[in-house]
Design an enzyme around this catalytic site. Sequence first.
Site, PDB file in Angstrom:
ATOM      1  N   ASP A   1       0.829  -1.207   0.000  1.00 30.67           N
ATOM      2  CA  ASP A   1       0.000   0.000   0.000  1.00 30.67           C
ATOM      3  C   ASP A   1       0.866   1.260   0.000  1.00 30.67           C
ATOM      4  O   ASP A   1       1.989   1.261   0.498  1.00 30.67           O
ATOM      5  CB  ASP A   1      -0.914  -0.019   1.246  1.00 30.67           C
ATOM      6  CG  ASP A   1      -2.089   0.943   1.097  1.00 30.67           C
ATOM      7  OD1 ASP A   1      -2.377   1.368  -0.032  1.00 30.67           O
ATOM      8  OD2 ASP A   1      -2.712   1.268   2.129  1.00 30.67           O
ATOM      9  N   GLY A   2       0.319   2.331  -0.568  1.00 36.02           N
ATOM     10  CA  GLY A   2       0.968   3.642  -0.465  1.00 36.02           C
ATOM     11  C   GLY A   2       1.585   4.161  -1.746  1.00 36.02           C
ATOM     12  O   GLY A   2       2.235   5.213  -1.734  1.00 36.02           O
TER      13      GLY A   2
ATOM     14  N   ARG B   1       0.061   7.727  -2.632  1.00 31.39           N
ATOM     15  CA  ARG B   1       0.527   8.816  -1.754  1.00 31.39           C
ATOM     16  C   ARG B   1       1.994   9.128  -2.008  1.00 31.39           C
ATOM     17  O   ARG B   1       2.413  10.283  -2.041  1.00 31.39           O
ATOM     18  CB  ARG B   1       0.308   8.427  -0.281  1.00 31.39           C
ATOM     19  CG  ARG B   1      -1.107   8.691   0.197  1.00 31.39           C
ATOM     20  CD  ARG B   1      -1.395   7.997   1.498  1.00 31.39           C
ATOM     21  NE  ARG B   1      -1.642   6.567   1.277  1.00 31.39           N
ATOM     22  CZ  ARG B   1      -1.793   5.686   2.244  1.00 31.39           C
ATOM     23  NH1 ARG B   1      -1.681   6.068   3.512  1.00 31.39           N
ATOM     24  NH2 ARG B   1      -2.044   4.428   1.971  1.00 31.39           N
ATOM     25  N   TRP B   2       2.779   8.086  -2.194  1.00 29.15           N
ATOM     26  CA  TRP B   2       4.217   8.262  -2.470  1.00 29.15           C
ATOM     27  C   TRP B   2       4.406   9.166  -3.684  1.00 29.15           C
ATOM     28  O   TRP B   2       5.232  10.080  -3.668  1.00 29.15           O
ATOM     29  CB  TRP B   2       4.846   6.891  -2.717  1.00 29.15           C
ATOM     30  CG  TRP B   2       6.321   6.880  -2.920  1.00 29.15           C
ATOM     31  CD1 TRP B   2       7.280   6.813  -1.951  1.00 29.15           C
ATOM     32  CD2 TRP B   2       7.019   6.926  -4.179  1.00 29.15           C
ATOM     33  NE1 TRP B   2       8.528   6.815  -2.524  1.00 29.15           N
ATOM     34  CE2 TRP B   2       8.396   6.881  -3.889  1.00 29.15           C
ATOM     35  CE3 TRP B   2       6.615   6.993  -5.518  1.00 29.15           C
ATOM     36  CZ2 TRP B   2       9.380   6.900  -4.877  1.00 29.15           C
ATOM     37  CZ3 TRP B   2       7.593   7.021  -6.517  1.00 29.15           C
ATOM     38  CH2 TRP B   2       8.954   6.975  -6.188  1.00 29.15           C
TER      39      TRP B   2
ATOM     40  N   ARG C   1      -0.454   9.359  -9.667  1.00 32.54           N
ATOM     41  CA  ARG C   1      -0.496   8.099  -8.919  1.00 32.54           C
ATOM     42  C   ARG C   1       0.176   6.939  -9.661  1.00 32.54           C
ATOM     43  O   ARG C   1       0.823   6.093  -9.047  1.00 32.54           O
ATOM     44  CB  ARG C   1      -1.945   7.716  -8.594  1.00 32.54           C
ATOM     45  CG  ARG C   1      -2.651   8.695  -7.650  1.00 32.54           C
ATOM     46  CD  ARG C   1      -4.103   8.291  -7.467  1.00 32.54           C
ATOM     47  NE  ARG C   1      -4.201   6.935  -6.960  1.00 32.54           N
ATOM     48  CZ  ARG C   1      -4.081   6.603  -5.680  1.00 32.54           C
ATOM     49  NH1 ARG C   1      -3.904   7.533  -4.764  1.00 32.54           N
ATOM     50  NH2 ARG C   1      -4.164   5.353  -5.309  1.00 32.54           N
TER      51      ARG C   1
ATOM     52  N   ASN D   1     -10.699  -2.352  -5.953  1.00 26.87           N
ATOM     53  CA  ASN D   1      -9.881  -1.441  -6.753  1.00 26.87           C
ATOM     54  C   ASN D   1     -10.431  -1.228  -8.168  1.00 26.87           C
ATOM     55  O   ASN D   1     -10.068  -0.263  -8.851  1.00 26.87           O
ATOM     56  CB  ASN D   1      -8.418  -1.922  -6.844  1.00 26.87           C
ATOM     57  CG  ASN D   1      -7.652  -1.800  -5.538  1.00 26.87           C
ATOM     58  OD1 ASN D   1      -6.756  -2.601  -5.266  1.00 26.87           O
ATOM     59  ND2 ASN D   1      -7.968  -0.799  -4.718  1.00 26.87           N
TER      60      ASN D   1
ATOM     61  N   ARG E   1     -11.744   2.282  -8.943  1.00 23.24           N
ATOM     62  CA  ARG E   1     -10.892   3.471  -9.076  1.00 23.24           C
ATOM     63  C   ARG E   1     -11.098   4.108 -10.446  1.00 23.24           C
ATOM     64  O   ARG E   1     -11.663   3.492 -11.345  1.00 23.24           O
ATOM     65  CB  ARG E   1      -9.427   3.056  -8.897  1.00 23.24           C
ATOM     66  CG  ARG E   1      -9.141   2.650  -7.463  1.00 23.24           C
ATOM     67  CD  ARG E   1      -7.661   2.577  -7.206  1.00 23.24           C
ATOM     68  NE  ARG E   1      -7.416   2.232  -5.808  1.00 23.24           N
ATOM     69  CZ  ARG E   1      -6.240   2.278  -5.230  1.00 23.24           C
ATOM     70  NH1 ARG E   1      -5.175   2.658  -5.911  1.00 23.24           N
ATOM     71  NH2 ARG E   1      -6.110   1.958  -3.967  1.00 23.24           N
TER      72      ARG E   1
ATOM     73  N   ARG F   1       1.703  -4.857   6.217  1.00 24.68           N
ATOM     74  CA  ARG F   1       1.033  -3.809   5.433  1.00 24.68           C
ATOM     75  C   ARG F   1       1.877  -2.547   5.490  1.00 24.68           C
ATOM     76  O   ARG F   1       2.230  -2.068   6.575  1.00 24.68           O
ATOM     77  CB  ARG F   1      -0.379  -3.510   5.932  1.00 24.68           C
ATOM     78  CG  ARG F   1      -1.050  -2.437   5.048  1.00 24.68           C
ATOM     79  CD  ARG F   1      -2.520  -2.268   5.272  1.00 24.68           C
ATOM     80  NE  ARG F   1      -3.081  -1.394   4.234  1.00 24.68           N
ATOM     81  CZ  ARG F   1      -4.331  -1.419   3.813  1.00 24.68           C
ATOM     82  NH1 ARG F   1      -5.173  -2.274   4.346  1.00 24.68           N
ATOM     83  NH2 ARG F   1      -4.752  -0.605   2.868  1.00 24.68           N
TER      84      ARG F   1
ATOM     85  N   ILE G   1      -7.176  -4.627   7.152  1.00 22.62           N
ATOM     86  CA  ILE G   1      -6.938  -5.832   6.347  1.00 22.62           C
ATOM     87  C   ILE G   1      -7.455  -5.648   4.919  1.00 22.62           C
ATOM     88  O   ILE G   1      -7.025  -6.345   4.001  1.00 22.62           O
ATOM     89  CB  ILE G   1      -7.645  -7.057   7.007  1.00 22.62           C
ATOM     90  CG1 ILE G   1      -7.209  -7.218   8.467  1.00 22.62           C
ATOM     91  CG2 ILE G   1      -7.394  -8.338   6.247  1.00 22.62           C
ATOM     92  CD1 ILE G   1      -5.844  -7.787   8.669  1.00 22.62           C
TER      93      ILE G   1
HETATM   94  C1  IPE Z   1      -5.538  -2.712  -0.504  1.00 15.28           C
HETATM   95  O1  IPE Z   1      -5.156  -1.395  -0.644  1.00 15.28           O
HETATM   96  C2  IPE Z   1      -5.412  -3.414  -1.811  1.00 15.28           C
HETATM   97  C3  IPE Z   1      -4.063  -3.532  -2.345  1.00 15.28           C
HETATM   98  C4  IPE Z   1      -2.956  -3.151  -1.789  1.00 15.28           C
HETATM   99  C5  IPE Z   1      -3.980  -4.159  -3.624  1.00 15.28           C
HETATM  100  P1  IPE Z   1      -6.226  -0.206  -0.802  1.00 15.28           P
HETATM  101  O2  IPE Z   1      -5.446   1.033  -0.848  1.00 15.28           O
HETATM  102  O3  IPE Z   1      -7.111  -0.493  -1.951  1.00 15.28           O
HETATM  103  O4  IPE Z   1      -7.078  -0.354   0.539  1.00 15.28           O
HETATM  104  P2  IPE Z   1      -7.964   0.727   1.297  1.00 15.28           P
HETATM  105  O5  IPE Z   1      -8.920   1.258   0.285  1.00 15.28           O
HETATM  106  O6  IPE Z   1      -7.050   1.790   1.791  1.00 15.28           O
HETATM  107  O7  IPE Z   1      -8.601  -0.031   2.407  1.00 15.28           O
HETATM  108  C1  IPE Z   2      -1.380   0.266  -3.411  1.00 16.48           C
HETATM  109  O1  IPE Z   2      -1.193   1.641  -3.414  1.00 16.48           O
HETATM  110  C2  IPE Z   2      -1.525  -0.313  -4.794  1.00 16.48           C
HETATM  111  C3  IPE Z   2      -2.896  -0.672  -5.168  1.00 16.48           C
HETATM  112  C4  IPE Z   2      -3.939  -0.657  -4.391  1.00 16.48           C
HETATM  113  C5  IPE Z   2      -3.098  -1.086  -6.540  1.00 16.48           C
HETATM  114  P1  IPE Z   2      -2.400   2.653  -3.460  1.00 16.48           P
HETATM  115  O2  IPE Z   2      -2.708   2.918  -4.888  1.00 16.48           O
HETATM  116  O3  IPE Z   2      -3.530   2.145  -2.648  1.00 16.48           O
HETATM  117  O4  IPE Z   2      -1.764   3.932  -2.797  1.00 16.48           O
HETATM  118  P2  IPE Z   2      -2.427   4.889  -1.732  1.00 16.48           P
HETATM  119  O5  IPE Z   2      -2.927   4.037  -0.606  1.00 16.48           O
HETATM  120  O6  IPE Z   2      -3.548   5.601  -2.421  1.00 16.48           O
HETATM  121  O7  IPE Z   2      -1.337   5.798  -1.310  1.00 16.48           O
HETATM  122 MG    MG Z   3      -4.064   2.382  -0.689  1.00 14.29          MG
END
Ligand code: IPE
Ligand code: IPE
Ligand code: MG
Length: 257
Positions: free
Chosen positions: A22-23, A26-27, A35, A70, A73, A190, A197
């Site tokens: 995750d992240g 934001r990174w 993104r 996802n 999105r 995570r 989760i």
């Molecule tokens: C969980 O991350 C799914 C993956 C890392 C693939 P999300 O960024 O989608 O989760 P939420 O929306 O913050 O719970």
């Molecule tokens: C995790 O990073 C990758 C996927 C869910 C595909 P995010 O895209 O959720 O990044 P943040 O949480 O918005 O920073």
């Molecule tokens: Mg995320």
Amino acid sequence: MDSLKEKIDLNRLPRHIAIIMDGNGRWAQEQGQDRLYGHYHGVDSVRNIVEGCAELGIGYLTLYAFSTENWDRPEYEVTGLMELLVDTIRKEVETLNKNDIRLHVIGDMNMLPDYARTELNEALEITAGNRGMNLIMALSYSSRWELAEAAKQIARDVRDGRLDPEAITQDTLQQYLCTRPFPDPELMIRTSGEHRISNFLLYQLAYAELYFTNTRWPDFRKENLYEAILDYQSRERRFGKTSAQIQQDTPSHHPTF
Ligand code: IPE
Ligand code: IPE
Ligand code: MG
């Protein structure tokens, strides 16, 4: 500075590590970037962590790459992620083979665009004979989807006389999950500071040790992985027993979940 790697007890490694990567978004945004820029850099972390786990001798690594949620999105991000996925698989298959890594996928493959599914199936076939680490990509995956699918198949098998409802145990249920060939993860990591989760392996994580770090996924490297493993090794896994009982037990008597 000594690498944290030397501090790891190789006799007490988790057999299976699961990671919510995750992240990325934001990174990227913290650097004024789009993104997708974060997702591209996230691939470097995947490469580094797959290599790190394989070097240590971890048997199973599950990476949460894309959840069923996802799909909601913005379309450009979903398309970008799918293209990145296909591109990465195409480029990495050779390396997976060289390192004897077998690729698996869990999730609703029917949701994927045709070109992505074709590419994935090819990679699954090409790596099917590998006997080193198992790399499990959770793609278009969610636990609730998986559990609903399991319930559906159990109902069909009961209807068709292949399964006696009275004979259903926890082990039967496990056999209906997409993760049936794999042991449950002992360690779940995570990244990026979220403490949840997000519909990932709800059943399989029943006794996993959970490790959360603020490090964003594109910054996560082997040293961060070692830190997580060391933290895992510092914990006492009791499985419902008392601490005194665990300390009498030899490690080989611990139940394996
Ligand atoms: C969980 O991350 C799914 C993956 C890392 C693939 P999300 O960024 O989608 O989760 P939420 O929306 O913050 O719970
Ligand atoms: C995790 O990073 C990758 C996927 C869910 C595909 P995010 O895209 O959720 O990044 P943040 O949480 O918005 O920073
Ligand atoms: Mg995320």
